[in-house]
Design a protein around this motif. Sequence first.
Motif, mmCIF file in Angstrom:
data_model
loop_
_atom_site.group_PDB
_atom_site.id
_atom_site.type_symbol
_atom_site.label_atom_id
_atom_site.label_comp_id
_atom_site.label_asym_id
_atom_site.label_seq_id
_atom_site.Cartn_x
_atom_site.Cartn_y
_atom_site.Cartn_z
ATOM 1 N N HIS A 21 -18.897 47.886 21.707
ATOM 2 C CA HIS A 21 -17.460 48.032 21.475
ATOM 3 C C HIS A 21 -17.136 48.022 19.984
ATOM 4 O O HIS A 21 -16.222 48.723 19.529
ATOM 5 N N GLU A 22 -17.887 47.243 19.214
ATOM 6 C CA GLU A 22 -17.688 47.232 17.760
ATOM 7 C C GLU A 22 -17.996 48.613 17.179
ATOM 8 O O GLU A 22 -17.288 49.096 16.280
ATOM 9 N N MET A 23 -19.027 49.267 17.722
ATOM 10 C CA MET A 23 -19.335 50.637 17.307
ATOM 11 C C MET A 23 -18.255 51.601 17.773
ATOM 12 O O MET A 23 -17.847 52.506 17.030
ATOM 13 N N GLU A 24 -17.793 51.417 19.001
ATOM 14 C CA GLU A 24 -16.800 52.331 19.552
ATOM 15 C C GLU A 24 -15.545 52.371 18.691
ATOM 16 O O GLU A 24 -14.934 53.440 18.500
ATOM 17 N N LYS A 25 -15.132 51.231 18.159
ATOM 18 C CA LYS A 25 -13.934 51.189 17.320
ATOM 19 C C LYS A 25 -14.091 52.083 16.092
ATOM 20 O O LYS A 25 -13.141 52.760 15.671
ATOM 21 N N ILE A 26 -15.277 52.116 15.529
ATOM 22 C CA ILE A 26 -15.539 52.983 14.372
ATOM 23 C C ILE A 26 -15.544 54.448 14.793
ATOM 24 O O ILE A 26 -14.982 55.312 14.104
ATOM 25 N N PHE A 27 -16.184 54.742 15.918
ATOM 26 C CA PHE A 27 -16.217 56.133 16.386
ATOM 27 C C PHE A 27 -14.800 56.670 16.616
ATOM 28 O O PHE A 27 -14.492 57.806 16.254
ATOM 29 N N VAL A 28 -13.963 55.861 17.220
ATOM 30 C CA VAL A 28 -12.584 56.283 17.479
ATOM 31 C C VAL A 28 -11.861 56.533 16.158
ATOM 32 O O VAL A 28 -11.142 57.529 16.003
ATOM 33 N N LYS A 29 -12.066 55.644 15.199
ATOM 34 C CA LYS A 29 -11.462 55.828 13.876
ATOM 35 C C LYS A 29 -11.926 57.130 13.234
ATOM 36 O O LYS A 29 -11.153 57.808 12.541
ATOM 37 N N ASP A 30 -13.186 57.483 13.494
ATOM 38 C CA ASP A 30 -13.759 58.700 12.925
ATOM 39 C C ASP A 30 -13.421 59.951 13.732
ATOM 40 O O ASP A 30 -13.917 61.040 13.429
ATOM 41 N N GLY A 31 -12.608 59.800 14.775
ATOM 42 C CA GLY A 31 -12.183 60.953 15.556
ATOM 43 C C GLY A 31 -13.158 61.393 16.632
ATOM 44 O O GLY A 31 -13.037 62.502 17.165
ATOM 45 N N MET A 32 -14.111 60.524 16.961
ATOM 46 C CA MET A 32 -15.081 60.845 17.997
ATOM 47 C C MET A 32 -14.512 60.508 19.382
ATOM 48 O O MET A 32 -13.782 59.524 19.546
ATOM 49 N N GLU A 33 -14.872 61.322 20.361
ATOM 50 C CA GLU A 33 -14.571 61.005 21.755
ATOM 51 C C GLU A 33 -15.676 60.100 22.273
ATOM 52 O O GLU A 33 -16.857 60.387 22.080
ATOM 53 N N THR A 34 -15.312 58.993 22.920
ATOM 54 C CA THR A 34 -16.323 58.020 23.336
ATOM 55 C C THR A 34 -16.185 57.659 24.810
ATOM 56 O O THR A 34 -15.111 57.778 25.402
ATOM 57 N N GLU A 35 -17.294 57.209 25.372
ATOM 58 C CA GLU A 35 -17.304 56.614 26.707
ATOM 59 C C GLU A 35 -18.409 55.571 26.754
ATOM 60 O O GLU A 35 -19.546 55.839 26.353
ATOM 61 N N ILE A 36 -18.070 54.371 27.207
ATOM 62 C CA ILE A 36 -19.082 53.345 27.459
ATOM 63 C C ILE A 36 -19.379 53.342 28.949
ATOM 64 O O ILE A 36 -18.486 53.127 29.771
ATOM 65 N N LEU A 37 -20.622 53.595 29.285
ATOM 66 C CA LEU A 37 -21.057 53.667 30.674
ATOM 67 C C LEU A 37 -21.877 52.423 30.997
ATOM 68 O O LEU A 37 -22.915 52.174 30.383
ATOM 69 N N HIS A 38 -21.404 51.637 31.958
ATOM 70 C CA HIS A 38 -22.085 50.395 32.319
ATOM 71 C C HIS A 38 -23.040 50.666 33.474
ATOM 72 O O HIS A 38 -22.616 50.971 34.589
ATOM 73 N N ILE A 39 -24.338 50.572 33.201
ATOM 74 C CA ILE A 39 -25.338 50.860 34.251
ATOM 75 C C ILE A 39 -26.222 49.662 34.572
ATOM 76 O O ILE A 39 -26.996 49.693 35.520
#
Length: 205
Positions: A21-39
């Motif tokens: 999630h800490e990485m996801e926050k940066i990706f979103v800031k950088d304009g990346m589309e994200t999805e965390i998939l829990h497997i």
Amino acid sequence: MKVLLINGSPHANGSTYTALHEMEKIFVKDGMETEILHIGNKDIRGCIACGYCKQHGRCAFQDIVNETAAKFEACDGLVVGSPVYYASANATLIAFLDRLFYSTGFDKTMKVGASVVSARRGGLSATFDELNKYFTICGMPVASGQYWNSIHGNNAEEAQQDGEGLQIMRTLANNMSFLIRSIALGREQYGLPEKEPFCRTNFIR
């Protein structure tokens, strides 16, 4: 640009998720589309080397592996996160990755890969090395941060106290975003590197 993040922990919101999630926050800031998939809490069996995927383009077992295949093909970057079990990744995650990488025939060259690991104390670097091998066998560049990509904590609350670990995740995400964008520009201007026909050599004569 799309980044798919795989949470291999059985705990949906534990220390591994905290890192992702800490990485996801940066990706979103950088304009990346994200999805965390829990497997990590799924019932996923290992590969049985049946060869079904070579004939049909998908795994014989219809589960989250096949459901993830299209997302993997569409993404520009893949982050794989795992807790440490006996200095190794979660066995459920390994079964998932074995089948996902083997059963998908699309070209993975130049998709950016990164692995992150969480542990109470030790076994992090061994697990980190284990996960990176999935990327390097497929011609996927591996993003790096400022240290081996790890965070300490027995749960999410403890992981939030690992200031250096959280910083590692932010640095990794920033570097990964830069690498994804750079590859996209390079692909547009120069194309992908030329590939030789595959030379398979066995060691029995």
